[in-house]
Write a protein that holds these residues in place. Structure first.
Motif, mmCIF file in Angstrom:
data_model
loop_
_atom_site.group_PDB
_atom_site.id
_atom_site.type_symbol
_atom_site.label_atom_id
_atom_site.label_comp_id
_atom_site.label_asym_id
_atom_site.label_seq_id
_atom_site.Cartn_x
_atom_site.Cartn_y
_atom_site.Cartn_z
ATOM 1 N N ALA A 1 0.937 -2.930 0.757
ATOM 2 C CA ALA A 1 0.053 -2.064 1.544
ATOM 3 C C ALA A 1 -1.030 -1.482 0.648
ATOM 4 O O ALA A 1 -0.775 -1.154 -0.512
ATOM 5 C CB ALA A 1 0.852 -0.933 2.178
ATOM 6 N N VAL B 1 -3.849 1.624 0.628
ATOM 7 C CA VAL B 1 -4.084 2.906 1.292
ATOM 8 C C VAL B 1 -5.415 3.483 0.828
ATOM 9 O O VAL B 1 -5.687 3.510 -0.372
ATOM 10 C CB VAL B 1 -2.951 3.901 0.949
ATOM 11 C CG1 VAL B 1 -3.136 5.198 1.727
ATOM 12 C CG2 VAL B 1 -1.581 3.297 1.235
ATOM 13 N N VAL C 1 -2.371 10.058 9.017
ATOM 14 C CA VAL C 1 -2.312 8.630 8.645
ATOM 15 C C VAL C 1 -2.680 7.760 9.842
ATOM 16 O O VAL C 1 -2.409 8.119 10.987
ATOM 17 C CB VAL C 1 -0.898 8.262 8.107
ATOM 18 C CG1 VAL C 1 0.196 8.559 9.120
ATOM 19 C CG2 VAL C 1 -0.829 6.796 7.668
ATOM 20 N N GLU D 1 -3.338 3.228 10.732
ATOM 21 C CA GLU D 1 -3.271 1.857 10.216
ATOM 22 C C GLU D 1 -4.430 1.047 10.777
ATOM 23 O O GLU D 1 -4.724 1.119 11.974
ATOM 24 C CB GLU D 1 -1.929 1.250 10.666
ATOM 25 C CG GLU D 1 -1.744 -0.207 10.304
ATOM 26 C CD GLU D 1 -0.593 -0.842 11.104
ATOM 27 O OE1 GLU D 1 0.337 -0.120 11.500
ATOM 28 O OE2 GLU D 1 -0.667 -2.049 11.351
ATOM 29 N N LYS E 1 -1.286 -4.942 4.538
ATOM 30 C CA LYS E 1 -1.803 -4.080 5.600
ATOM 31 C C LYS E 1 -2.617 -2.963 4.960
ATOM 32 O O LYS E 1 -2.357 -2.559 3.827
ATOM 33 C CB LYS E 1 -0.631 -3.451 6.364
ATOM 34 C CG LYS E 1 -0.151 -4.273 7.555
ATOM 35 C CD LYS E 1 0.780 -3.412 8.396
ATOM 36 C CE LYS E 1 1.415 -4.184 9.544
ATOM 37 N NZ LYS E 1 0.477 -4.587 10.593
ATOM 38 N N PHE F 1 -4.115 1.029 5.306
ATOM 39 C CA PHE F 1 -3.900 2.332 5.947
ATOM 40 C C PHE F 1 -4.925 3.346 5.451
ATOM 41 O O PHE F 1 -5.584 3.140 4.425
ATOM 42 C CB PHE F 1 -2.494 2.858 5.621
ATOM 43 C CG PHE F 1 -1.386 1.976 6.107
ATOM 44 C CD1 PHE F 1 -0.804 2.199 7.351
ATOM 45 C CD2 PHE F 1 -0.921 0.907 5.340
ATOM 46 C CE1 PHE F 1 0.228 1.385 7.811
ATOM 47 C CE2 PHE F 1 0.102 0.090 5.790
ATOM 48 C CZ PHE F 1 0.679 0.329 7.032
ATOM 49 N N MET G 1 4.659 3.527 6.630
ATOM 50 C CA MET G 1 3.801 2.365 6.333
ATOM 51 C C MET G 1 4.639 1.107 6.130
ATOM 52 O O MET G 1 4.320 0.045 6.673
ATOM 53 C CB MET G 1 2.984 2.620 5.057
ATOM 54 C CG MET G 1 1.893 3.642 5.230
ATOM 55 S SD MET G 1 1.132 3.950 3.622
ATOM 56 C CE MET G 1 0.054 5.303 4.088
ATOM 57 N N ARG H 1 5.909 -0.197 9.203
ATOM 58 C CA ARG H 1 4.877 -0.972 9.920
ATOM 59 C C ARG H 1 4.746 -2.372 9.327
ATOM 60 O O ARG H 1 4.606 -3.353 10.054
ATOM 61 C CB ARG H 1 3.520 -0.254 9.837
ATOM 62 C CG ARG H 1 3.461 1.063 10.577
ATOM 63 C CD ARG H 1 3.588 0.913 12.076
ATOM 64 N NE ARG H 1 2.486 0.176 12.679
ATOM 65 C CZ ARG H 1 2.468 -0.269 13.936
ATOM 66 N NH1 ARG H 1 3.511 -0.055 14.732
ATOM 67 N NH2 ARG H 1 1.418 -0.925 14.417
#
Ligand code: GDP
Ligand code: PGA
Ligand code: MN
Ligand code: MN
Length: 596
Positions: free
Chosen positions: A405, A407, A419, A421, A484, A486, A514, A517
């Protein structure tokens, strides 16, 4: 004018690499030092340098009982932070530096800098500091040589990089290195410039001893020059921490996070889980706290290394409660810059909360709360990463760690929820490009002013942001398995002006969501700005949040976001036709949804 001594000329040839010897000789001819010292990074060398600095007052010995091997440095009061208005990127084409950088033509930049360097090391020692950014044996690492007249810089480079003989050996083998020339000069703010020549892999910095301006391996090389190199070589050089999040089952996911300077990277990288999580076996390991170099591996995932070997952390606010790991690192062998001291010479700063009181402030004057804080708001500690209890053994892995991830985050008192996404990579790049944050004491200038700071790289991207966003978008090529993306905001304030989220250790609750997810397990609701958790999707056991906090931390404010997206559209527009169409389309797609 004093001519360079024969001794100095002879000692210019300290390496097996002709190009390096020639450059050292050329710099010596310009700066005319008394002697040249090639740094090998040994303990003996460090002891001699430290003794010299103690004798001339550059370093003040701290209490040996409580802080063995630790030192205080008081900088010039006008030299306490990065100077963005004096930082230049000198590319042949102005547009290659972009509206995000101050620009000068390379020939003009060299002329201006060389005039400052002319004879500036007379009567001084010139140190030649070979360093490696990243593990010595990693193909992802890159080397450089910093020439400086500051022993304080040498001592800091020794902690912050792999410096000395092993780095020189790699440079001699590779034949390539980034050239960095630094002099503290006369510390006159009117004769201070930090210039980058990315096409020549060269840095020239004059008139400052402050970390980001003077430790050239850090911001100048590992971000500005490296970002430029990374673009042509297909990788990313980012202003990101890297942490490992280990769950009770023993699985570790690595997360990279970009926050602007003094917005929580070091704290998040060293997080200690709140009690319930600790008991369940959650654990955070620290790979890096400021810079991340990453590139796709054979499996298409992004693999990251921390190019640094130490932490250059913000002291104020660091306490046993907020960041116990940082405090543990600071037990011994640390250099403190611009903190206060207690009557028995222990370092002290606002928020240390250890029951002690400052006697002397960062300027060396008796502490007077009415006059100034004991520690400068941007006072720093320099300490080896190895001294950190949470330091990850994987930080030395030459292959890097796989990132699950990414961020982005900033200081936003209003609008931005705790937060969310991003929908996909392109949306994530927009989220990064649109980042805004309130300015901090890490750079000179006003504090608390909201500005666009894309991917926390506004002060550090060595080329045009429009090209940088295109480069980011190019990673979505069908072959890569991308993390991903975020966005977080630890700094949302209530109407009464108080931070509503407890932050620090409790940020783990957000990291847990996170990874939930990433694994497709955690819930969220879709909004035009992305997927937001409800307060039921996060584990909030053991913390108290009132109705206002719940509404603002987990809420989506349509009208406010409409205005924000109009401002983001204007910002992207400032880059003209060079701004990638895909990013403009994404902004327009979301703006249209917000207008529904
Ligand atoms: P960095 O410069 O990005 O590495 O930021 P630091 O981790 O050094 O933190 C900068 C400042 O922000 C310090 O004063 C911290 O105490 C404060 N800070 C860090 N994390 C949090 C958080 O989660 N909540 C709040 N309110 N403050 C934080
Ligand atoms: P920081 O590092 O991001 O930890 O504050 C120094 C800086 O960015 O100036
Ligand atoms: Mn930084
Ligand atoms: Mn930091």
């Amino acid at each position: 004018m004093n001519a360079i001594s024969q001794d100095a000329v002879a000692s210019a040839s300290g390496s097996k690499l002709e190009a390096l010897n020639a450059w050292v000789a050329e710099v010596a001819a310009l700066t005319r030092p008394d002697t040249i010292h090639w740094c090998d990074g040994s303990d003996a060398e460090n002891a001699a340098l430290t003794a010299k600095m103690q004798a001339d007052g550059t370093l003040i010995k701290l209490n040996e009982q409580t802080h063995p091997g630790s030192w205080l440095h008081r900088s010039d009061p006008d030299d306490v932070a990065r100077v963005e208005h004096l930082t230049f990127v000198c590319t042949s084409e102005r547009d290659d530096a972009g509206p995000n950088n101050h620009w000068m033509a390379p020939a003009d930049g060299h002329a201006q800098m060389d005039a400052l360097f002319d004879g500036c090391m007379a009567g001084r020692t010139m140190y030649v500091v070979p360093y490696c950014m990243g593990p010595i044996g990693s193909p992802l690492s890159r080397c450089g040589v910093e020439i400086t007249d500051s022993p304080y810089v040498v001592a800091n480079m020794r902690i912050m990089t792999r410096m000395g003989a092993p780095a020189l050996a790699r440079i001699e083998k590779e034949g390539a290195f980034v050239k960095g020339l630094h002099s503290t000069g006369e510390l006159d703010p009117n004769r201070r410039f930090i210039m980058h020549f990315p096409e020549e892999l060269t840095i020239k910095s004059y008139g400052s001893g402050y970390g980001g301006n003077a430790l050239l391996g850090k911001k100048c090389h590992a971000l500005r020059i490296a970002s430029h190199q990374a673009r042509s070589e297909g990788w990313l050089a980012e202003h990101m921490l890297i942490l490992g999040l280990q769950n009770p089952q023993g699985d570790t996911h690595y997360i990279a996070a970009a926050f602007p300077s003094a917005c929580g990277k070091t704290n998040l990288a060293m997080l200690i889980p709140p009690e319930g999580y600790l008991n369940d076996g959650w654990k955070i390991t620290t790979v890096g706290d400021d810079i991340c170099w990453m590139r796709p591996g054979a499996d298409g995932r992004l693999y990251a290394i921390n190019p640094e070997a130490g932490f250059f952390g913000v002291a104020p606010g660091t306490s046993k409660k907020s960041n116990p790991n940082a405090l543990a690192c600071l037990q011994r062998d640390a250099i403190f810059t611009n903190v206060g001291v207690t009557a028995d010479n222990q370092p002290w700063w606002e928020g240390l909360d250890n029951g002690q009181q400052p006697a002397t402030d960062w300027r060396g004057e008796p502490y007077d709360a009415a006059k100034r804080p004991a520690a400068h708001p941007n006072s720093r500690f320099t300490v080896s990463a190895k001294s950190c209890p949470s330091y990850s053994p994987e930080a030395e892995n030459p292959a890097g760690v796989p990132i699950s991830a990414i961020v982005f985050g900033g200081r936003r008192a209003s609008l931005v929820p705790l937060v969310f996404e991003a929908r996909d990579w392109t949306h994530g790049v927009l989220v990064g490009a649109a980042m805004g944050s309130e300015t901090t004491a890490a750079a000179t200038g006003a504090v608390g002013v909201m500005r666009r700071d894309p991917m926390a790289m506004k002060p550090f991207c060595g080329y045009n942001f429009a090209d940088y966003f295109s480069h980011w978008l190019s990673f979505d090529n069908g072959a890569n398995k991308l993390p991903k993306i975020f966005h977080v905001n630890w700094f949302r304030k209530s109407d009464a002006g108080k931070f509503m989220w407890p932050g620090f250790g409790d940020n783990l609750r957000v990291l847990e969501w996170m990874i939930g997810r990433v694994k497709g397990e955690a819930g969220a609701v879709e909004t035009p700005i992305g997927f937001l958790p409800t307060d039921a999707d996060l584990n909030l056991d053991g913390i108290e949040l009132d109705d206002e906090a719940r509404a603002k931390l987990f809420g989506f404010e349509q009208a406010g976001w409409q205005a924000e997206f109009a401002s983001i559209g204007e910002y992207l527009g400032e880059y003209g036709p060079r701004m990638p169409q895909a990013l403009k389309d994404e902004q327009q797609r979301i703006a249209a949804k917000l207008a529904d």
